[in-house]
Scaffold this active site. Structure first.
Site, PDB file in Angstrom:
ATOM      1  N   LEU A  25      13.605 -97.264  -2.235  1.00 47.27           N
ATOM      2  CA  LEU A  25      14.780 -97.493  -1.600  1.00 47.27           C
ATOM      3  C   LEU A  25      14.775 -95.955  -0.829  1.00 47.27           C
ATOM      4  O   LEU A  25      15.742 -95.293   0.126  1.00 47.27           O
ATOM      5  CB  LEU A  25      16.250 -97.139  -2.685  1.00 47.27           C
ATOM      6  CG  LEU A  25      16.763 -98.794  -3.419  1.00 47.27           C
ATOM      7  CD1 LEU A  25      17.485 -98.196  -4.329  1.00 47.27           C
ATOM      8  CD2 LEU A  25      16.555 -99.395  -2.166  1.00 47.27           C
ATOM      9  N   THR A  71       6.820 -90.805  -7.021  1.00 47.06           N
ATOM     10  CA  THR A  71       7.206 -91.464  -7.555  1.00 47.06           C
ATOM     11  C   THR A  71       5.528 -92.085  -8.282  1.00 47.06           C
ATOM     12  O   THR A  71       4.718 -91.576  -8.382  1.00 47.06           O
ATOM     13  CB  THR A  71       7.820 -92.682  -6.971  1.00 47.06           C
ATOM     14  OG1 THR A  71       8.859 -93.477  -8.435  1.00 47.06           O
ATOM     15  CG2 THR A  71       7.211 -93.564  -6.371  1.00 47.06           C
ATOM     16  N   LYS A  75       3.251 -88.567 -10.567  1.00 43.37           N
ATOM     17  CA  LYS A  75       4.479 -87.793 -10.777  1.00 43.37           C
ATOM     18  C   LYS A  75       3.475 -86.483 -11.836  1.00 43.37           C
ATOM     19  O   LYS A  75       3.301 -84.611 -10.978  1.00 43.37           O
ATOM     20  CB  LYS A  75       5.503 -87.694 -12.035  1.00 43.37           C
ATOM     21  CG  LYS A  75       6.563 -88.298 -10.949  1.00 43.37           C
ATOM     22  CD  LYS A  75       7.936 -88.495 -11.323  1.00 43.37           C
ATOM     23  CE  LYS A  75       8.524 -89.260 -10.390  1.00 43.37           C
ATOM     24  NZ  LYS A  75      10.058 -89.931 -11.699  1.00 43.37           N
ATOM     25  N   ASP A 111      14.872 -84.560 -10.062  1.00 47.27           N
ATOM     26  CA  ASP A 111      15.726 -85.895 -10.738  1.00 47.27           C
ATOM     27  C   ASP A 111      16.954 -85.040 -11.706  1.00 47.27           C
ATOM     28  O   ASP A 111      17.968 -86.073 -11.500  1.00 47.27           O
ATOM     29  CB  ASP A 111      15.107 -86.708 -11.908  1.00 47.27           C
ATOM     30  CG  ASP A 111      13.885 -87.480 -10.999  1.00 47.27           C
ATOM     31  OD1 ASP A 111      14.635 -87.891 -10.631  1.00 47.27           O
ATOM     32  OD2 ASP A 111      13.518 -88.023 -11.761  1.00 47.27           O
ATOM     33  N   ALA A 140      12.489 -89.328 -16.840  1.00 50.33           N
ATOM     34  CA  ALA A 140      13.644 -89.066 -16.262  1.00 50.33           C
ATOM     35  C   ALA A 140      14.431 -88.824 -17.503  1.00 50.33           C
ATOM     36  O   ALA A 140      15.317 -87.166 -17.268  1.00 50.33           O
ATOM     37  CB  ALA A 140      14.273 -90.442 -15.572  1.00 50.33           C
ATOM     38  N   ARG A 161      13.869 -94.271 -29.032  1.00 51.68           N
ATOM     39  CA  ARG A 161      12.845 -95.411 -30.594  1.00 51.68           C
ATOM     40  C   ARG A 161      11.353 -94.217 -31.314  1.00 51.68           C
ATOM     41  O   ARG A 161      10.966 -94.640 -32.163  1.00 51.68           O
ATOM     42  CB  ARG A 161      12.015 -95.948 -29.006  1.00 51.68           C
ATOM     43  CG  ARG A 161      11.370 -97.435 -30.256  1.00 51.68           C
ATOM     44  CD  ARG A 161      10.974 -98.171 -29.255  1.00 51.68           C
ATOM     45  NE  ARG A 161      10.410 -98.080 -28.190  1.00 51.68           N
ATOM     46  CZ  ARG A 161       9.738 -98.730 -26.788  1.00 51.68           C
ATOM     47  NH1 ARG A 161      10.016 -99.881 -27.038  1.00 51.68           N
ATOM     48  NH2 ARG A 161       9.571 -98.582 -26.098  1.00 51.68           N
TER      49      ARG A 161
HETATM   50  P1  NAP Z   1       9.427 -93.780 -18.981  1.00 55.06           P
HETATM   51  O1  NAP Z   1       9.647 -92.807 -18.928  1.00 55.06           O
HETATM   52  O2  NAP Z   1       8.755 -95.159 -18.789  1.00 55.06           O
HETATM   53  O3  NAP Z   1      10.862 -93.896 -20.258  1.00 55.06           O
HETATM   54  C1  NAP Z   1      11.668 -94.914 -21.041  1.00 55.06           C
HETATM   55  C2  NAP Z   1      12.076 -94.827 -22.104  1.00 55.06           C
HETATM   56  O4  NAP Z   1      13.285 -96.024 -22.039  1.00 55.06           O
HETATM   57  C3  NAP Z   1      11.233 -94.247 -23.124  1.00 55.06           C
HETATM   58  O5  NAP Z   1      12.468 -93.173 -23.760  1.00 55.06           O
HETATM   59  C4  NAP Z   1      11.649 -95.185 -23.954  1.00 55.06           C
HETATM   60  O6  NAP Z   1      11.155 -95.269 -25.036  1.00 55.06           O
HETATM   61  C5  NAP Z   1      12.873 -96.044 -23.613  1.00 55.06           C
HETATM   62  N1  NAP Z   1      12.560 -97.867 -24.062  1.00 55.06           N
HETATM   63  C6  NAP Z   1      11.568 -98.107 -22.807  1.00 55.06           C
HETATM   64  N2  NAP Z   1      11.589 -99.603 -23.533  1.00 55.06           N
HETATM   65  C7  NAP Z   1      12.396-100.227 -24.784  1.00 55.06           C
HETATM   66  C8  NAP Z   1      13.125-100.304 -26.119  1.00 55.06           C
HETATM   67  N3  NAP Z   1      12.381-102.010 -25.881  1.00 55.06           N
HETATM   68  N4  NAP Z   1      14.127 -99.951 -26.761  1.00 55.06           N
HETATM   69  C9  NAP Z   1      14.003 -98.498 -27.015  1.00 55.06           C
HETATM   70  N5  NAP Z   1      13.924 -97.579 -26.245  1.00 55.06           N
HETATM   71  C10 NAP Z   1      12.671 -98.445 -24.862  1.00 55.06           C
HETATM   72  O7  NAP Z   1      10.316 -94.301 -17.795  1.00 55.06           O
HETATM   73  P2  NAP Z   1      12.541 -92.953 -16.961  1.00 55.06           P
HETATM   74  O8  NAP Z   1      10.466 -93.162 -15.544  1.00 55.06           O
HETATM   75  O9  NAP Z   1      12.074 -91.780 -17.363  1.00 55.06           O
HETATM   76  O10 NAP Z   1      12.996 -93.877 -16.471  1.00 55.06           O
HETATM   77  C11 NAP Z   1      13.899 -94.467 -17.642  1.00 55.06           C
HETATM   78  C12 NAP Z   1      14.299 -95.166 -16.786  1.00 55.06           C
HETATM   79  O11 NAP Z   1      15.474 -94.847 -15.805  1.00 55.06           O
HETATM   80  C13 NAP Z   1      14.474 -96.436 -16.133  1.00 55.06           C
HETATM   81  O12 NAP Z   1      15.381 -97.796 -16.014  1.00 55.06           O
HETATM   82  C14 NAP Z   1      14.303 -95.963 -14.361  1.00 55.06           C
HETATM   83  O13 NAP Z   1      14.739 -96.817 -13.492  1.00 55.06           O
HETATM   84  C15 NAP Z   1      15.891 -95.204 -14.144  1.00 55.06           C
HETATM   85  N6  NAP Z   1      16.059 -93.955 -13.420  1.00 55.06           N
HETATM   86  C16 NAP Z   1      16.480 -93.896 -12.313  1.00 55.06           C
HETATM   87  C17 NAP Z   1      17.054 -93.019 -11.779  1.00 55.06           C
HETATM   88  C18 NAP Z   1      18.048 -92.791 -10.396  1.00 55.06           C
HETATM   89  O14 NAP Z   1      17.696 -91.585  -9.744  1.00 55.06           O
HETATM   90  N7  NAP Z   1      19.074 -93.228 -11.248  1.00 55.06           N
HETATM   91  C19 NAP Z   1      15.533 -91.844 -12.198  1.00 55.06           C
HETATM   92  C20 NAP Z   1      14.786 -92.290 -12.337  1.00 55.06           C
HETATM   93  C21 NAP Z   1      14.451 -93.569 -13.170  1.00 55.06           C
HETATM   94  P3  NAP Z   1       9.553 -94.900 -26.463  1.00 55.06           P
HETATM   95  O15 NAP Z   1       9.528 -92.849 -25.890  1.00 55.06           O
HETATM   96  O16 NAP Z   1       9.923 -95.069 -27.488  1.00 55.06           O
HETATM   97  O17 NAP Z   1       8.830 -95.706 -25.858  1.00 55.06           O
END
Ligand code: NAP
Length: 290
Positions: A25, A71, A75, A111, A140, A161
């Site tokens: 986006l 992205t 990173k 972020d 994030a 988790r």
């Molecule tokens: P990431 O580094 O892959 O981290 C994912 C997180 O979610 C980890 O803490 C993981 O836990 C947890 N998780 C995944 N599946 C799970 C499950 N089934 N049960 C419990 N915990 C679970 O991803 P990220 O980049 O931080 O992004 C996380 C979310 O934020 C995504 O939805 C992304 O789209 C969103 N986001 C939004 C913005 C925004 O600007 N609004 C910016 C960045 C990211 P574990 O450590 O146990 O694997």
């Protein structure tokens, strides 16, 4: 959106790299911002295969880019390859924004500041003095934990988790951050879902027991597709004020835009652009965002 200025030999380029980046986006958000301010720059998305981030940084120098968003999965590689990291990117070991300054490439991470500015925009509050719970400990979540701690949160409790990742996140927010348990949610002023639970195909899933929410709480789910997650609906049903991740997305871009151009970001134009884009492409792949 139609571009007000013609593209000429003087038009400058800014870009996002990712693998993939094509559903990002960021072009909608940044092109709206350039256009709103009459700046003669365009923003494009480039799919750059894993491992090729250093070559992309060379292109930033060669082509004299205005700025670069970064992205997944680049990173950490970009953090290792830029000339300098600011405090935030250095702590997170992750760069989502490269700022060219006098021939040097400075890596930063917008972020966390994007989250805090989004919270001020949506809920009209600062994290200062508040008890915060962050669900998740990924990229994030770590950026948010660091920003909450830096902006004076009374406490930042990480519920995740995987315990080892929660510990890493807690160290970033020391001394106010610690690893907690789901029951801590009930005692929080601000709860942030920074897990990917509830995103995209898993839209009905909840990252925690919604009965832990109550009135006087603010709940932010940083997911924005779906626009309203099951978590947000359940939190509102229990009297909490609840917001999605759209503002974080727009404000992390706004912070980058301000670093690149030295102009205050035209946030309303950026918000409208991303809302229009999401309405046109509701199934956009969110993993592709900086
Ligand atoms: P990431 O580094 O892959 O981290 C994912 C997180 O979610 C980890 O803490 C993981 O836990 C947890 N998780 C995944 N599946 C799970 C499950 N089934 N049960 C419990 N915990 C679970 O991803 P990220 O980049 O931080 O992004 C996380 C979310 O934020 C995504 O939805 C992304 O789209 C969103 N986001 C939004 C913005 C925004 O600007 N609004 C910016 C960045 C990211 P574990 O450590 O146990 O694997």
């Amino acid at each position: 959106m139609t571009r007000a200025l013609p593209i000429t030999g003087a038009t400058r380029l800014a870009a996002v790299i990712g693998d993939p980046a094509r559903h990002s986006l960021s072009p909608a958000i940044h092109n709206a911002a350039f256009d709103a301010l009459g700046l003669d720059s365009v923003f494009l998305a480039f799919d750059v295969p894993r491992g090729q981030a250093p070559a992309a940084l060379e292109a930033v120098r060669t082509f004299g880019l205005v700025g670069l968003s970064v992205t997944m999965p680049h990173k950490a590689d970009v953090a290792a390859a830029v000339d300098e990291l600011d405090d935030t990117a250095s702590a997170l070991e992750a760069v989502n924004c490269v700022v060219p300054v006098g021939g040097r490439l400075i890596g930063t991470n917008t972020d966390g500041e994007g989250f805090v500015r989004g919270l001020q925009h949506d809920a009209g509050i600062d994290p200062g003095g508040r008890r915060c719970v962050v669900l998740g400990a990924g990229g994030a979540a770590r950026a948010i934990v660091l920003a909450l701690a830096r902006t004076g949160a009374e406490s930042v409790t990480i519920v995740n988790r995987t315990a080892a990742s929660a510990e890493v996140a807690a160290q970033l927010g020391a001394p106010v951050a610690r690893v907690g348990v789901p029951a801590d949610i009930a005692r929080a002023d601000l709860v942030v879902n920074a897990t990917s639970v509830g995103m995209g195909a898993g839209a009905g899933d909840l990252p925690c027991d919604p009965d832990l929410f109550g009135p006087d709480q603010i709940v932010v789910d940083i997911i924005y597709n779906p626009f309203e997650t099951a978590l947000l609906r359940s939190a509102r049903k229990r009297g909490a004020l609840a917001f999605n991740g759209l503002s974080m997305l727009v404000f992390q871009a706004a912070v980058a835009f301000e670093r690149w151009t030295d102009h205050p970001a035209p946030v309303p134009a950026m918000l409208t652009a991303v809302q229009d884009q999401l309405a046109a492409e509701p199934s956009v792949d969110l993993a592709a965002e900086p």
